[in-house]
Every structure is written in C-alpha cells, then in structure tokens.
Design an enzyme around this catalytic site. Structure first.
Site, PDB file in Angstrom:
ATOM      1  N   GLU A 138     -10.240  -3.012  -8.507  1.00 35.77           N
ATOM      2  CA  GLU A 138      -8.846  -2.791  -8.927  1.00 35.77           C
ATOM      3  C   GLU A 138      -7.883  -2.598  -7.916  1.00 35.77           C
ATOM      4  OE1 GLU A 138      -8.260   0.700 -11.256  1.00 35.77           O
ATOM      5  OE2 GLU A 138      -9.933   2.028  -9.946  1.00 35.77           O
ATOM      6  N   ASN A 193      -5.054   0.064  -6.599  1.00 35.96           N
ATOM      7  CA  ASN A 193      -4.288   1.209  -6.880  1.00 35.96           C
ATOM      8  C   ASN A 193      -2.856   1.217  -6.058  1.00 35.96           C
ATOM      9  OD1 ASN A 193      -5.884   2.819  -8.405  1.00 35.96           O
ATOM     10  ND2 ASN A 193      -7.363   2.776  -6.617  1.00 35.96           N
TER      11      ASN A 193
END
Length: 678
Positions: free
Chosen positions: A292, A294
C-alpha cells in the site's frame, strides 16, 4: 503556484507528532496554532504552540475528526495552511479537498492522490498499471463468505484477508484453511465497517517469512520525485510496528534501487506532491511486492531523517508552499544507521493492555550523541484513554547497526517512566535477542519468540549475581544514610553490618520459592566491594557510584571497567531493579532477618476465580450477558474500549452469572469488578 512561505500554520493533530511539527515550524520562523480536545487542554503541544483552539469534547469523533471545527479554527486564527500529522484526518481526501476549497493549503498530497492510494483495491490496480510488483490476489470487493472461501482456495493458502480502507492492523486476518478464511472474512467485514465505515474486503496471497520494508518518497509540484532509501519495519506485534530501522539489514543496493524506482513510478502515476511512503512485503529471496501507499508522514520518519540529514516536515512545508526540491536523486546519500523504538503506554506483562493515568516520573534520556526523543507528554501530565498509546519515540543514530543497538540499549536504561506501565522492558528484551542482533528476523519474529506472551522472567541477565550485588550496595547506602540522622545516643551510634542475605527467586523475574544468597560488603576508598557467595563460587563486584537513596537511576562502574545504568526503586522492604529489561526483585536482610523471614507464613492471594475484573482502565462499552444466565467457556462477557482499541473479555470456564456489578458507559479502573459468577 505561489512559492511564498507561510507565516502561520495549524497542526490538526495532538501528541508527539503535533510537537514534532511545531518544532520544525519554529525553526523555520513560522507561527503555529494547536487544536485540542477538552481532555488535552493541558497537553504539551498546546503549551508549545503560539496559539491554541479548543475543538470539542474528548472523543476524537467529536473533536480531532470534525473537519468543520478545524477549518473554522484556521479561519479564526488566520492560519494559511494545515499540517495533519498522521492518523485522524491525515489521509482523508475529503478533508484535503475541503481545505483547498476554503483557500487553506493542505500540507500533504493533493486530495486526488490521497483518494487514488487510500483505496487498497484501486491502488493495487494503479500499481499494476505503473509496472510495480504486486502480490497475486483478488482485487475486487468480495460480497459473501462463500465467495471469499472459494477465492482463497483459488489463490492458495495461506491468504491475507484485508479491508480495502484498513490500516494500523485493523481489518486484517491471515487464513491457513477454509474455516479461518470464513471466520476471518466475517471478522474483517465487521471490524472494517466499525472502524472505517467501509466494509469492502479483498484477499491476496500471504508471503511466508516476510519482511515489511517501505520506501520513503518525496515529490514537489514541479514533477520532481525522489526516494530516500528504505526502512525495515518487520519487528511488529499484531501488525503494529514496534522497532523500525534504516537502512534494512536485509536489503542490498540493487534491491534498494529497484524498490525505490518502482516507488517513484507509482508516486508519479498519481502526481504525488509531498512526503509519502510505499510499503512492500519482501520475501526471503528478496522478491518484493507492493502492499500500500501511505499518503502522509509516517510515525517512523525520523529514522530516514537520521540517515539522510533531511527534515521531512520541513520538506513537506516547503513543497506545500510551492518550492522545488532542492536536490536530485543522485544527491541523496545514506549516512550510518538509525533506529526507532516506539515507547507506548501499555503493560507488556499483562498482554500489552493499555495503561492510562498520571506520569508521576517522566525523565527521557538527554538528546545528545545521536539520541533524539520525540514526545508529546511531560512529568505530571496525564495519559488519557481516548487516544493511541504512544508516549514517545526514541531514535538513535550511529555509524553502524551494532553501535546503534548498543546505544539504544543504554538509552532505554536511562528512560524513566513511573506512574503508568510502558513497553520499555519489552523493547530492551528485543534489542538483546540474538535473532534481532543478527538481523535474522521476519514480521513473525515476536509471535515466534514469545508465543506465550512476554513475562517478567522472559529476560534473563547474563550475570544475575551482579544485580544482587547492586541491591546489596543500595541497602548499604540506605544504612549509611540512616547513620547520618541526628540525635543518636552517645555510645549507642548505629553500626552498619557487613553481612547480608539477599532473598529473591532463583530465576530473575519469577515468583518461585525464595532463593538466598549470602553477601558481604567492604568499603575502602569509596569503592564498595560486594562478595556474593553463590552455589557456583564466590564472586566479587567492586562498585563505584555516587548513587544516593531516592535516586531513581543508579549509574555505576563495576570492577573498574563495566559501566551500567539501572532503574531502581524501593518498594516497602523490597528492592526493585531493572537492567536491560531484566526485572530483579529482592529483599536484602541481615542473617537474623533472613532466619525470621523463613519462618513467616506465606500469604495466599485472594480467590478471584468467580470474578470478572477489568484488566485495564477503560470505557465499558458492552455487556453481553445478564444475571442468571448460563455461559460457556469462550463466550463473550463484556467489551472495554481504551486507546482506540476494543478489548473483549470472555469466560474462561462454564458457569452461571450471579451479578452484573458495572453498567455500560462506566469508566473502569484496573481490577474493577464487572461480573460475579455463582
């Protein structure tokens, strides 16, 4: 695009990160505005800022998460920009958009970038398009439990079940079979809706023996994006990071370059402007897969600052003001090693349950010689139950990993926290574990090495007799202090004995049968020579120290060479010492006192087998049973919320409820009675 620097910014956060941003703003000559809830009116970030605005009651959903109040605070104070820190609204694209619409600069990426990367399913598709390595999996939201099991079978176990909007370990389960997949899907869906208001779930392959390694990126509004090396965040407990370091002891230059270039490619795909982090899972063969992105400042950003010399908060502010990055990729140099320990208000000896209350003593180590402390609390302040458990971040920098580990161990010994529990003993234990020291660890390290949890006897000192000698030295110093008291009868002055018996447990930190160690002390020219007569022979410890009764740290030189710092406390007739995470409790008695102690009856603890007591301070949010009801072992009894985490209490055996002794909405203290069984 303006490149005029801001005169005043508002920090839409609290705690250590708010203080961290204020420090950089002050360095840059920028005025700061703090926002605070009613629970935080005396908080350190409020005291540090030039101005402060109360934005609501203690619960974050009524204060720190209310966009309208933060935007109004900007308008009322004339703040031109807002720094969101991490957590709260930091990755909320609606907040970033609202700021832009109101003419307030959001110190972070554009809302379109946040939206693109904030959805795990959408971000994975973007990563594929940007030719970033991705984990095999099902990238569409899954509707039913049956579908989840079928997809998991197709991918092949083990699989990771994740909430699309998840983060911080919430909405995440690992399944190794159909049953776990079904249960994990249902649990993630419920948890995701409760935590994020979004119950979309996806499934991907779980990489066994993984490391969690992330790349720091930094982009401006002029199309320039660089990567600033990697951080190894593999030391985790229940998906929560515990220790982070940069660089990684596992990554070689070629892998670093490949990961960095893919991270930059992904950032360019969403026109990323600000500091951000691309997280990867890395296999033992150094294969890496995108997890992912951030779109905010990370908790662990100081370790990157340590090895690059950059101030990432300053860079974020400059980028938000329209400035170009002042350096290119080839100018980024990595210097030495940096490591961060997260110091949290939780009790490692009670399964890391939250610990709230007043900081009776709070003495962080001195910030010198590569030591840095980012903190949002102070001595005498309170740790409230409404927010996360972080007290401080302890960061050290040195020339190499070995130096940093030793420096961190020494510094933890000097970190005094009293009044609440902290995870400092656990951090100290990790730092001396052979697997950690060698760099041979994965994200499963803590679960593998402490399968039964962390206990007081989990850390055994290399030389337990040294702790016994220090306790004897403390007792002798106490007696010297007593001898100085005025008013003693002439001819009957106190004489300090030389012989002692140290009564403890054979295994440090255990509560087994008492174990006696005879000791003798000789004082000559300021050196206290302690002789410990153990079963394996006589040991001598020459102790040089200026410690006085009442001091909470004991600095000593032992046998002329070894320098140590122990945290010490007198608890009634007992002495409590902590050194490198080892918890040593003992009594130091005269030979006659030891003889009398042997004859003392053992006081048995009260029987609490029919009581359900609160294991932590917190809010009683739910009681699942009623008086007269029969329950079975494992059945849910009550739920307690503390520090943004819900903890469920379950029955340990079958029984019948006799009485409900607390009600939903009550604020509970530790060991407060909730339910009584027949």
């Amino acid at each position: 695009m303006t490149s005029k620097m801001f005169k005043k910014i508002l920090i839409a956060n609290r705690g250590e990160i708010a203080c961290r941003v204020i420090k950089t703003a002050q360095k840059m000559g920028i005025k700061t505005v703090a926002v605070y809830s009613e629970a935080d009116k005396e908080a350190r970030h409020v005291q540090m800022a030039d101005e402060s605005v109360c934005i609501g009651p203690a619960p974050s959903r009524e204060s720190y998460l209310v966009m309208d109040r933060i935007i109004q605070a900007c308008k009322d104070t004339g703040a031109e920009a807002v720094h969101p820190g991490y957590g709260f609204l930091s990755e909320n694209e609606l907040f970033a958009k609202r700021c832009e619409e109101e003419g307030i600069v959001f110190i972070g990426p554009k809302y379109q970038s946040i939206a693109a990367m904030g959805d795990k399913i959408a971000s994975k598709k973007l990563a594929l398009e940007a030719k970033v390595n991705t984990i095999p999996g099902h990238n569409e939201a899954i509707a039913t439990t049956e579908e989840a099991v079928k997809i998991a079978q197709g991918i092949g176990y083990p699989v990771m079940i994740k909430a699309s909007a998840g983060g911080g370990g919430k909405g995440l389960r690992v399944a190794f079979n159909d049953k776990e997949a079904a249960e994990g899907f249902a649990a993630c869906k419920t948890e995701a809706m409760s935590s994020f208001g979004d119950d979309r779930i996806f499934i991907e392959k779980f990489v066994e023996g993984p490391r969690h390694i992330e790349i720091q990126v930094l982009g401006d509004a002029h199309g320039n994006i660089v990567y600033l090396g990697e951080r190894d965040c593999s030391i985790q407990r229940r998906h929560q990071k515990v220790i982070e370091e940069a660089p990684s002891p596992f990554i070689d230059p070629a892998t670093r370059k490949a990961m960095g270039e893919q991270a930059v490619a992904l950032a360019k795909a969403v026109n990323y402007q600000s500091a951000g982090t691309v997280e990867f899972v890395v296999g033992k063969d150094k294969s890496f897969y995108f997890l992912e992105m951030n779109t905010r400042l990370q908790v662990e950003h100081p370790v990157t600052e340590g090895i690059t010399g950059l101030d990432l908060v300053e860079q974020m502010i400059r980028v938000a003001a329209g400035e170009k990055l002042a350096f290119k990729q080839e100018e980024v140099k990595l210097d030495g090693w940096s490591m961060e320990c997260r110091i949290n208000a939780d009790d490692p000896f009670r399964n890391f349950l939250p610990s709230t209350g007043r900081l009776v003593k709070y003495r962080p180590p001195a910030e010198q010689d590569g030591v840095r402390v980012d903190t949002g609390v102070y001595e005498g302040g309170e740790i409230p139950m409404y927010y996360d458990s972080m007290i401080a971040k302890l960061i050290v920098h040195g020339k190499d990993r070995a130096e940093v580990i030793q420096k961190m161990r020494d510094t933890l010994n000097n970190f005094v926290i009293r009044g609440i529990h902290s995870n400092v003993p656990f951090q100290a234990a990790l730092l001396q574990h052979p697997r950690f020291v060698s760099g041979d660890f994965t994200t499963g390290f803590i679960a593998e090495e402490y399968p039964q949890g962390f206990k007081k006897d989990s850390v055994q000192p290399a030389d337990p007799n040294r702790l016994a000698a220090l306790a004897a030295f403390m007792r002798y110093r106490y007696l010297e202090h007593i001898k100085l008291i005025d008013g003693q009868l002439a001819g009957h002055e106190m004489v300090i004995a030389k012989q002692f018996v140290i009564v403890s447990s054979k295994r440090v930190g255990a509560s087994e049968d008492p174990y006696e160690l005879p000791a003798r002390i000789e004082l000559k020219q300021g050196v206290y020579s302690v002789y410990i007569d153990a079963a394996d022979g006589l040991s001598r410890y020459d102790i040089e120290s200026t410690w006085r009764p009442g001091d909470i740290t004991l600095h000593a030189r032992i046998n002329g060479t070894s320098k140590i710092t122990a945290q010490v406390e007198r608890r009634g007739v007992k002495y409590h010492l902590v050194l490198d995470g080892a918890q040593y409790d003992c009594m130091v008695l005269s030979p006659l006192g030891a003889e009398l102690q042997r004859r003392m009856p053992v006081k048995l603890p009260p029987d609490t087998s029919k009581l359900v007591l609160s294991p932590m301070p917190g809010l009683l949010t739910k009681i699942f049973v009623k008086a007269g009801e029969s329950v079975t072992a494992g059945q849910k009894l009550a739920a307690i919320e503390a520090m943004k985490m819900e903890n469920t209490l379950s029955a340990v055996q079958d029984g019948i409820i006799s009485e409900i002794c607390a009600k939903e909405g009550d604020s509970l203290a530790v060991d407060q009675l909730i339910i009584r069984f027949q």
